[in-house]
Design a protein around this motif. Structure first.
Motif: not given
Length: 287
Positions: A218-242
């Motif tokens: 996402a970052y290397e194809t143009g997504t801005n830094a804040d969106d990359v950070r937000r989406d990564l955090t949300a994806a990690l929080e969706a991992i079971p038990g994390v």
């Protein structure tokens, strides 16, 4: 495959004596805290190649109490001394330095060593005193071994950056080398702490790497830094038990939060699975 007889040394005095006649060649140093695995083996093999047939490879195996901010983490850290020495032997290590804390630290020690810029974010933000303990023990080990080169893994990217700064600022005549992360077949970064994961957590943990790869794209194809950070955090929080400690997009040189596109950059994460804290990262480039 190497098979060197490893000289196991546990005192500072014996280490100095053993290294006295090896100063004419390259001395390559790999510091570890034990419970060695394939990630460490990769570092040791790289050290052997760098030292060459005439050089000397030194590995320290020392569980440094000064860098632990959590007494429970220190108490539960795995210890496999016999297997560690065997691995050192198969990887071509000449000297294994295996001191105990009482021989490394004076009871009334009063000197500290602290980095005040690179250590303020990422792991340093939630582990007070950790990197001061790392800098202290590595500086002591550098003084004892006096290597020409030292190798550290990039899994501990912040640690490597801080130690590079220490070597630069204190004019320590050592060349530091960063080694790529070694992973399990499913992408999980190798760590001594992985053995403490429950079966359920072990099954879920590879999703850290999968989400880092998605964020990198996402970052290397143009997504801005804040969106990359937000989406990564949300994806990690969706991992079971994390439980996410942090998910950050930073400048790879300064380790400060990235707001506008820059190269090189770094995505770095830390996440808890129960009482096991795992870290991982991925380097980014953007045209």
């Amino acid at each position: 495959m190497y098979s060197f007889p490893v000289q196991n040394i546990s005192t500072k005095q014996a280490l100095r004596r053993a290294l006295a006649d090896k100063r004419s060649g390259r001395i390559v140093f790999v510091p570890t805290m034990g419970a060695l695995h394939e990630g460490h083996a990769s570092l040791l093999r790289q050290a052997r190649e760098l030292a060459g047939a005439e050089g000397c490879v030194v590995a320290s195996i020392f569980l440094n109490p000064v860098q632990f901010d959590n007494a429970g983490d220190l108490a539960s850290y795995p210890s496999t001394p016999e297997a560690d020495l065997k691995l050192c032997e198969t990887c071509g290590v000449d000297i294994a330095f295996t001191p105990d804390p009482a021989s490394m630290y004076e009871g009334d020690r009063s000197i500290s060593l602290e980095e005040t810029n690179l250590s303020t974010a990422l792991c340093g933000a939630t582990r007070p005193g950790h990197f001061a303990g790392v800098c202290l023990v590595v500086n002591k080990l550098f003084n004892l071994v006096q290597p020409t080169d030292a190798i550290f893994g990039k899994k501990d990217y912040q640690q490597l950056a801080i130690l590079r700064r220490m070597v630069r600022d204190l004019d320590i005549p050592i060349t530091l080398h960063g080694a790529e992360i070694v992973r399990e077949a499913d992408g999980l970064a190798r760590s001594s702490r992985n053995v403490r994961l429950t079966p359920e957590h072990r099954a879920a943990a590879p999703a850290i790497r999968q989400n880092l790869l998605a964020a990198k794209q996402a970052y290397e194809t143009g997504t801005n830094a804040d969106d990359v950070r937000r989406d990564l955090t949300a994806a990690l929080e969706a991992i079971p038990g994390v439980r996410v400690d942090y998910a950050e997009l930073v400048d790879a040189e300064t380790l400060h939060e990235l707001r506008t596109p820059a190269s090189p950059a770094l995505l770095a994460v830390a996440a808890w699975f129960g009482d096991v804290r795992l870290i991982d990262n991925i380097e980014l480039q953007r045209a």
